[in-house]
Design an enzyme around this catalytic site. Structure first.
Site, PDB file in Angstrom:
ATOM      1  N   LYS A  22       0.872  -1.355  -0.208  1.00 47.41           N
ATOM      2  CA  LYS A  22       0.049   0.160  -0.015  1.00 47.41           C
ATOM      3  C   LYS A  22       0.859   1.232  -0.185  1.00 47.41           C
ATOM      4  CE  LYS A  22      -1.807   1.607   4.236  1.00 47.41           C
ATOM      5  NZ  LYS A  22      -1.358   3.084   4.368  1.00 47.41           N
ATOM      6  N   ASN A  23       1.784   1.296   0.716  1.00 48.62           N
ATOM      7  CA  ASN A  23       2.482   2.463   1.138  1.00 48.62           C
ATOM      8  C   ASN A  23       3.541   2.991  -0.162  1.00 48.62           C
ATOM      9  OD1 ASN A  23       1.369   2.846   3.197  1.00 48.62           O
ATOM     10  ND2 ASN A  23       2.664   2.271   4.544  1.00 48.62           N
ATOM     11  N   CYS A 116      -5.607   7.492   9.439  1.00 47.42           N
ATOM     12  CA  CYS A 116      -5.698   7.012  10.954  1.00 47.42           C
ATOM     13  C   CYS A 116      -5.518   7.825  11.951  1.00 47.42           C
ATOM     14  CB  CYS A 116      -4.611   5.920  10.727  1.00 47.42           C
ATOM     15  SG  CYS A 116      -5.476   4.423   9.791  1.00 47.42           S
ATOM     16  N   ARG A 121      -0.776  14.704  12.956  1.00 46.42           N
ATOM     17  CA  ARG A 121       0.054  14.321  11.779  1.00 46.42           C
ATOM     18  C   ARG A 121       0.259  15.546  10.948  1.00 46.42           C
ATOM     19  NH1 ARG A 121      -1.747   8.376   9.581  1.00 46.42           N
ATOM     20  NH2 ARG A 121       0.068   8.598   8.542  1.00 46.42           N
ATOM     21  N   ASP A 306       4.406   0.702  12.554  1.00 44.70           N
ATOM     22  CA  ASP A 306       3.278  -0.185  12.103  1.00 44.70           C
ATOM     23  C   ASP A 306       3.123  -1.416  12.444  1.00 44.70           C
ATOM     24  OD1 ASP A 306       2.254   1.820  10.423  1.00 44.70           O
ATOM     25  OD2 ASP A 306       3.608   1.365   8.767  1.00 44.70           O
ATOM     26  N   ARG A 398      -8.544  -0.510   4.307  1.00 44.94           N
ATOM     27  CA  ARG A 398      -7.746   0.572   3.961  1.00 44.94           C
ATOM     28  C   ARG A 398      -6.303  -0.102   3.360  1.00 44.94           C
ATOM     29  NH1 ARG A 398      -6.988   5.549   7.341  1.00 44.94           N
ATOM     30  NH2 ARG A 398      -5.635   5.974   5.282  1.00 44.94           N
TER      31      ARG A 398
HETATM   32  N1  EPU Z   1       5.692  14.675  10.649  1.00 44.35           N
HETATM   33  C1  EPU Z   1       5.862  16.054  11.151  1.00 44.35           C
HETATM   34  N2  EPU Z   1       5.802  16.909   9.968  1.00 44.35           N
HETATM   35  C2  EPU Z   1       5.621  16.477   8.620  1.00 44.35           C
HETATM   36  C3  EPU Z   1       5.481  14.890   8.354  1.00 44.35           C
HETATM   37  C4  EPU Z   1       5.608  14.308   9.778  1.00 44.35           C
HETATM   38  O1  EPU Z   1       6.010  16.597  12.047  1.00 44.35           O
HETATM   39  O2  EPU Z   1       5.399  17.444   7.889  1.00 44.35           O
HETATM   40  C5  EPU Z   1       5.695  13.613  11.787  1.00 44.35           C
HETATM   41  C6  EPU Z   1       4.413  13.040  12.107  1.00 44.35           C
HETATM   42  O3  EPU Z   1       3.656  13.613  12.823  1.00 44.35           O
HETATM   43  C7  EPU Z   1       4.688  11.708  12.718  1.00 44.35           C
HETATM   44  C8  EPU Z   1       6.412  11.401  12.190  1.00 44.35           C
HETATM   45  O4  EPU Z   1       6.531  12.482  11.627  1.00 44.35           O
HETATM   46  O5  EPU Z   1       5.098  11.968  14.150  1.00 44.35           O
HETATM   47  C9  EPU Z   1       6.193  10.267  11.107  1.00 44.35           C
HETATM   48  O6  EPU Z   1       5.426  10.618   9.902  1.00 44.35           O
HETATM   49  P1  EPU Z   1       5.627  10.388   8.526  1.00 44.35           P
HETATM   50  O7  EPU Z   1       5.590  11.522   7.544  1.00 44.35           O
HETATM   51  O8  EPU Z   1       7.121   9.522   8.404  1.00 44.35           O
HETATM   52  O9  EPU Z   1       4.448   9.327   8.161  1.00 44.35           O
HETATM   53  P2  EPU Z   1       3.454   9.314   7.025  1.00 44.35           P
HETATM   54  O10 EPU Z   1       4.303   9.640   5.639  1.00 44.35           O
HETATM   55  O11 EPU Z   1       2.537  10.107   7.426  1.00 44.35           O
HETATM   56  C10 EPU Z   1       3.997   6.550   6.262  1.00 44.35           C
HETATM   57  C11 EPU Z   1       3.175   5.397   6.107  1.00 44.35           C
HETATM   58  C12 EPU Z   1       2.551   5.095   7.630  1.00 44.35           C
HETATM   59  C13 EPU Z   1       3.785   4.902   8.550  1.00 44.35           C
HETATM   60  C14 EPU Z   1       4.637   6.329   8.747  1.00 44.35           C
HETATM   61  C15 EPU Z   1       6.020   5.810   9.499  1.00 44.35           C
HETATM   62  C16 EPU Z   1       2.328   5.821   4.132  1.00 44.35           C
HETATM   63  C17 EPU Z   1       1.069   6.229   3.154  1.00 44.35           C
HETATM   64  N3  EPU Z   1       2.109   5.892   5.283  1.00 44.35           N
HETATM   65  O12 EPU Z   1       3.040   7.927   7.037  1.00 44.35           O
HETATM   66  O13 EPU Z   1       1.843   4.026   7.401  1.00 44.35           O
HETATM   67  O14 EPU Z   1       3.234   4.743   9.821  1.00 44.35           O
HETATM   68  O15 EPU Z   1       5.107   6.650   7.274  1.00 44.35           O
HETATM   69  O16 EPU Z   1       6.637   4.684   8.808  1.00 44.35           O
HETATM   70  O17 EPU Z   1       3.361   5.590   3.500  1.00 44.35           O
HETATM   71  C18 EPU Z   1      -0.058   2.541   7.691  1.00 44.35           C
HETATM   72  O18 EPU Z   1       0.372   1.875   6.605  1.00 44.35           O
HETATM   73  O19 EPU Z   1      -0.829   2.025   8.509  1.00 44.35           O
HETATM   74  C19 EPU Z   1       0.628   3.883   8.133  1.00 44.35           C
HETATM   75  C20 EPU Z   1       0.300   4.565   8.901  1.00 44.35           C
END
Ligand code: EPU
Length: 429
Positions: A22-23, A116, A121, A306, A398
């Site tokens: 998915k990711n 989620c 976030r 995750d 999802r």
């Molecule tokens: N963060 C910030 N500012 C930003 C972006 C992120 O402070 O501009 C913080 C977030 O608040 C969080 C941390 O950084 O505390 C990690 O966020 P990240 O941006 O790395 O995560 P994401 O891109 O929103 C992806 C995956 C998630 C997975 C995380 C961490 C996708 C679509 N989602 O989320 O997957 O948990 O990386 O590895 O790639 C899931 O698949 O269930 C899922 C939630």
């Protein structure tokens, strides 16, 4: 309203091939908007978030069509500059469309993304990076107006936290920007490397993905056909279920490196895990696990956030105490109170989940409140004695095509049921 119905307490036996991640596919679908040419994504999974992406692409004027396992899309006409609010709210990954819209339409109008309920976030790093590349960003309430009338330019940018999403946003922007971009402090997840490989298959020039320094030379992208990587989180979901229930499972299409931390922990807990070749793993468990002491999640290559709830589910009946500290999100263990309904003995304070293993779990009615927490409830239900009913199926869908069919193929007694409305009200959910 639908529920997943599980009669737990059976060992799991059999072979499964892992679906596409998915990711990986979500950012890749957004990146396909960067080119006017046709793009074909092979092995596209039937996930709710992929369906939402297809609706979002259609809203931008880039309809994607399914041909069996393939998704075909072509953004040869003008690209829209507005994402409807319900599509932004439906998933966090809607933010992936910001950079491609800026590149193709010169502007983007959107609201902050949903997803989620894992805690706050923010998207400040995405926005800081795009601003450094020449975008003008204005936030009015929860509306975001971004403009780049003169296009984006290359930049040297340091991410203060290795955010997966921000790294991907900036890679997409940089791949179509003027000049060279150097990202430092970048996320190193396998899905980042996969996005780089997709961009390079489209004629992009991305090097260093998978390390914390990524160099991207901007240019014109062309179409391609691409198969994204397999889903490492689905693989870990199945391994945790096999560990908790006992049995013998062969997983195919699962590279070992991304699941190494989980493999180490399950081995320490008493399972036998064998890497058979480059993408096959075998798990043997008698279902009697030993607790793991204290451990933490972290950014890749550490133990993945995750996977935290999935491992927690397997540890509910392990001998001894496991303390799991979450370091990425503030509300990762929303599933803990549902575990308790099944007879688990645990204590969740902030980001620390303490689990004292109990001899057995009992089936119960529980409700998923997020994707991985929902999958963790399915694992606990598979290991529990008696019947469980899991609602909140829309979260699970999802990220898992059909979790019932997947575990059913391993011999689990699992299916779906329509939830009677009156009972829902009576239970006060
Ligand atoms: N963060 C910030 N500012 C930003 C972006 C992120 O402070 O501009 C913080 C977030 O608040 C969080 C941390 O950084 O505390 C990690 O966020 P990240 O941006 O790395 O995560 P994401 O891109 O929103 C992806 C995956 C998630 C997975 C995380 C961490 C996708 C679509 N989602 O989320 O997957 O948990 O990386 O590895 O790639 C899931 O698949 O269930 C899922 C939630």
């Amino acid at each position: 309203m639908e529920e997943i119905l599980v009669h737990g307490g059976r060992p799991l036996f059999g072979k499964l091939e892992m679906p596409t991640a998915k990711n990986s596919i979500l950012p890749i679908l957004a990146a396909a908007v960067l080119t006017r040419d046709a793009v074909c994504i092979h092995r596209a999974p039937f996930l709710q978030d992929v369906e939402t992406s297809m609706q979002l692409l259609a809203a931008l004027g880039c309809p994607a069509v399914r041909a069996g396992q393939d998704l075909l899309l072509s953004c040869d006409g003008p690209v829209g500059d507005t994402v409807p609010r319900p599509l932004m709210a439906a998933m966090r990954s809607s933010i992936y469309y910001l950079a491609p819209m800026l590149v193709r339409a010169g502007r983007a109008r959107l609201s902050f993304p949903g997803g989620c309920r894992l805690g706050a976030r923010p998207i400040d790093i995405h926005l800081e990076g795009l601003t450094a590349m020449g975008a003008r960003v204005t936030a009015r309430g929860d509306l975001l107006e971004c403009d780049a009338p003169h296009g984006l330019h290359g930049v040297r940018f340091h991410l203060r936290f290795p955010s997966v999403g921000a790294t991907e946003t900036l890679m997409m922007a940089a791949a179509a920007a003027r000049g060279e971009t150097v990202l430092t402090g970048a996320a190193r997840e396998p899905e980042i490397r996969d996005l780089a490989n997709f961009l390079n298959a489209c004629g992009g020039r991305v090097t260093g993905a998978g390390s914390s320094k990524i160099v991207i030379r901007g240019g014109r992208l062309h179409g391609c056909a691409y198969t994204p990587i397999p889903d490492r989180i689905t693989a870990q979901t199945v391994l945790c279920a096999g560990a908790a229930c006992g049995g013998e499972i062969l997983l195919e299409r699962v590279p070992f490196e991304p699941i190494r931390p989980m493999a180490r922990l399950l081995t320490q807990a008493g399972c036998r895990l064998r890497r058979l070749d480059h993408d096959r793993v075998e798990l043997v468990s008698d279902g009697r696990l030993t607790a793991l002491g204290t451990l933490s999640t972290g950014v890749y290559p550490a133990f993945a956030t995750d996977a935290g709830p999935l491992l927690a589910a397997a540890m509910l009946t392990a001998r001894g105490t496991t303390r799991l500290r979450e370091t990425i999100f503030t509300n990762r263990f929303g599933c803990a109170k549902e575990f308790a309904r099944m007879g688990a003995d645990l204590d969740c304070r902030g980001n620390l989940l303490s689990i004292r293993g109990v001899p057995a779990l009992r089936g119960a009615r529980v409700e998923a409140g997020d994707l991985r927490g929902g999958a963790a409830l399915v694992i606990a239900a598979l290991a529990a004695q008696g019947e469980s009913r899991i609602s909140g199926v829309e979260y699970i869908r999802r990220g898992y095509e059909d979790i019932g069919e997947m575990f059913g193929a391993l011999g689990a007694a699992i299916g779906r049921s329509a939830q009677p409305e009156r009972e829902t009200t009576a239970a006060g959910r």
